[in-house]
Design a protein around this motif. Structure first.
Motif, PDB file in Angstrom:
ATOM      1  N   GLY A   1      -0.489   3.408   5.067  1.00 52.83           N
ATOM      2  CA  GLY A   1      -1.636   2.823   4.390  1.00 52.83           C
ATOM      3  C   GLY A   1      -2.953   3.273   4.990  1.00 52.83           C
ATOM      4  O   GLY A   1      -2.991   4.019   5.986  1.00 52.83           O
TER       5      GLY A   1
ATOM      6  N   THR B   1       9.500   4.804   2.363  1.00 47.97           N
ATOM      7  CA  THR B   1       8.574   4.476   1.277  1.00 47.97           C
ATOM      8  C   THR B   1       8.941   3.161   0.607  1.00 47.97           C
ATOM      9  O   THR B   1       8.070   2.395   0.178  1.00 47.97           O
ATOM     10  N   ASP B   2      10.243   2.869   0.561  1.00 50.43           N
ATOM     11  CA  ASP B   2      10.719   1.644  -0.087  1.00 50.43           C
ATOM     12  C   ASP B   2      10.809   0.456   0.862  1.00 50.43           C
ATOM     13  O   ASP B   2      11.303  -0.604   0.478  1.00 50.43           O
TER      14      ASP B   2
ATOM     15  N   ASN C   1       2.048  -4.184   5.212  1.00 49.63           N
ATOM     16  CA  ASN C   1       3.399  -3.841   4.751  1.00 49.63           C
ATOM     17  C   ASN C   1       4.433  -4.390   5.731  1.00 49.63           C
ATOM     18  O   ASN C   1       4.248  -4.313   6.952  1.00 49.63           O
TER      19      ASN C   1
ATOM     20  N   ARG D   1      -3.674   5.286   8.492  1.00 49.09           N
ATOM     21  CA  ARG D   1      -4.190   6.654   8.447  1.00 49.09           C
ATOM     22  C   ARG D   1      -5.421   6.804   9.354  1.00 49.09           C
ATOM     23  O   ARG D   1      -5.598   7.836  10.005  1.00 49.09           O
TER      24      ARG D   1
ATOM     25  N   SER E   1       0.848  -1.189   0.000  1.00 48.15           N
ATOM     26  CA  SER E   1       0.000   0.000   0.000  1.00 48.15           C
ATOM     27  C   SER E   1       0.883   1.238   0.000  1.00 48.15           C
ATOM     28  O   SER E   1       2.114   1.152   0.131  1.00 48.15           O
ATOM     29  N   GLU E   2       0.252   2.402  -0.144  1.00 46.08           N
ATOM     30  CA  GLU E   2       0.997   3.621   0.091  1.00 46.08           C
ATOM     31  C   GLU E   2       1.437   3.651   1.558  1.00 46.08           C
ATOM     32  O   GLU E   2       0.898   2.921   2.391  1.00 46.08           O
ATOM     33  N   ILE E   3       2.404   4.513   1.885  1.00 43.94           N
ATOM     34  CA  ILE E   3       2.927   4.595   3.246  1.00 43.94           C
ATOM     35  C   ILE E   3       2.665   5.992   3.789  1.00 43.94           C
ATOM     36  O   ILE E   3       3.137   6.968   3.207  1.00 43.94           O
TER      37      ILE E   3
END
Length: 459
Positions: A25, A411-412, A65, A29, A21-23
């Motif tokens: 996620g 992010t990675d 993640n 959030r 997911s985006e960080i």
């Protein structure tokens, strides 16, 4: 994520980086929104993802993640987030009783931890140990003991030092923001000497140890009066200050200066101690034998426990009732600490810390050769850092660059921490349970982040 589907920590946790997911996620959030309405803004997070499981060398968040862990909870989970010896001992103690207060009804595990620390610490002669709740509390008690034993009020600390966030330990800490700004007035009788910081010493590293020691002597003899000083307090490797390894010979010289003046030497091993550097205590690298030594962080595998170990005659100078606390030396934390000692001994973790350090230092040296923004590589064992500077030279600190590299790593899928008086240091504290494969992957992610951000900084 429903409770039944949450991943379980420990040996069964998959040891792999995985970003889905985006960080942060969506679930993190949601929890961050709750945090903003229930927790003060002064409590922040380096990587604002909420943890569902952790162990080995990974941290798994509530969105699934999985991050490679180069932080260890700021050197707290040195033996791993879910080391079996720690978990089993703590769980068994929870089934027996959670607490009694050692000041009311003592229990044997407190004695076991004290005896182990007395046995392992480099303090000379007969020793005593008191258990407390945190690193800051350990430092406060060490200062109390030093003052009681000497009858002197003064405490000398060093530039770039960090010793905690309580009133006294804020006073001992060097950096203003975010630790001290707006919280004064501070505790009196705290005096500050320059640290032998080789990379930033004005005349260069060759004379750093001698000149810094001379400055300490001048402070003691001319400015404060040695007869007014109870103790000199020093980190063998400065933690929040940027993993500053003092110039060779400086710490032994500090010990000599203290002995010649009847001043006690307190070594703060809260971040560097308990196997982190490949020795049980970092001061052992130069055979420094302090009068008092403080520990916490890695001592109990994530449970709150700190300690002061010192020469018996100093520790016994405080009258009955002068030391202790309601929660100090909680039996569950004590059992966890005994599990940490077991894990270090049976798992060969001192040797493992050295192996991790050798790998990190070699890879980071290659990074420094390739990118001038990596001004310095330093550390011992699994306590290693790089100091980042602006690309045009003159060793100008580059805190924005450090922050950008850290964000790219996050992010990675790699958790890294920043540090340093100028905010320009990336510090690496992998758990000693991390695999070689994860360590290598994490260093590769870091190298790619440095290369990308260094290229943009040079434009």
């Amino acid at each position: 994520m429903p409770g039944a589907s949450r991943p379980v920590g420990g040996p069964g946790l998959p040891q792999a980086r995985r970003i889905v997911s985006e960080i942060p996620g969506p679930r993190s959030r949601e929890l961050l929104a709750r945090q903003r309405t229930s927790v003060p803004a002064g409590v922040g997070a380096v990587l604002p993802v909420f943890v569902a499981a952790a162990g080995g060398g990974v941290i798994v968040d509530v969105d699934g993640n999985s991050f490679i862990d180069f932080g260890s909870g700021i050197a707290v989970t040195t033996v791993g987030n879910s080391a079996p010896a720690v978990v089993e001992r703590a769980a068994e103690q929870l089934r027996r009783f959670t607490h009694t207060c050692f000041l009311v009804n003592p229990y044997e595990s407190y004695l076991d931890v004290c005896e182990r620390l007395n046995e392992l610490s480099p303090v000379p002669g007969e020793k005593r140990t008191i258990l407390v709740n945190s690193g800051a509390e350990a430092v406060e008690n060490a200062v109390k003991i030093a003052r009681a034993a000497t009858g002197r009020p003064g405490i000398v600390v060093f530039d770039h030092a960090f010793h905690g966030r309580t009133l006294l330990t804020m006073s001992l800490t060097a950096k203003n923001k975010p630790y001290k700004q707006g919280f004064g007035p501070f505790a009196p009788e705290v005096h500050r000497a320059p640290m032998a910081y080789p990379y930033r010493w004005p005349t260069g590293p060759a004379d750093c140890a001698e000149e810094a020691a001379d400055a300490l002597e001048d402070l003691l003899d001319r400015q404060v009066g040695a007869e007014n000083v109870a103790a000199v307090l020093v980190e063998p490797i400065q933690g929040e200050g940027g993993f500053v390894v003092p110039a060779p010979g400086f710490l032994p010289r500090v010990a000599e200066i203290c002995r010649a003046r009847g001043i006690l030497l307190i070594v703060d091993e809260i971040q560097a101690g308990i196997a982190r550097t490949g020795r049980m205590f970092a001061c052992e690298y130069e055979n420094v034998r302090p009068d008092l030594i403080t520990t916490a962080k890695g001592l109990a595998g994530g449970l709150p426990l700190g300690a002061v170990t010192g020469r018996a005659e100093l520790m016994d100078a405080v009258p009955a009732g002068g030391l202790g606390g309601t929660f100090s030396g909680n039996p569950v934390a004590c059992e966890a600490a005994l599990g940490v000692f077991d894990a270090i001994e049976t798992g060969g973790l001192l040797e493992r810390a050295l192996e991790l350090g050798d790998t990190m230092l070699a890879r980071l040296a290659e990074l420094a050769d390739a990118h001038p923004v990596v001004g310095d590589v330093r550390g011992r064992g699994a306590m290693v850092a790089v100091e980042l500077v602006e690309p045009f030279g003159d060793r100008v600190p580059a805190p924005d660059l450090a922050a950008r590299i850290a964000r790219r790593c996050h992010t990675d899928g790699l958790l890294v921490l920043t540090a340093g008086s100028y905010g320009n240091v990336l510090r690496f504290l992998p758990p000693l349970s991390i695999s070689d494969a994860l360590l290598d992957e994490g260093l590769t992610i870091l190298a790619e982040a440095v290369a990308k951000e260094a290229a943009s900084a040079a434009v």
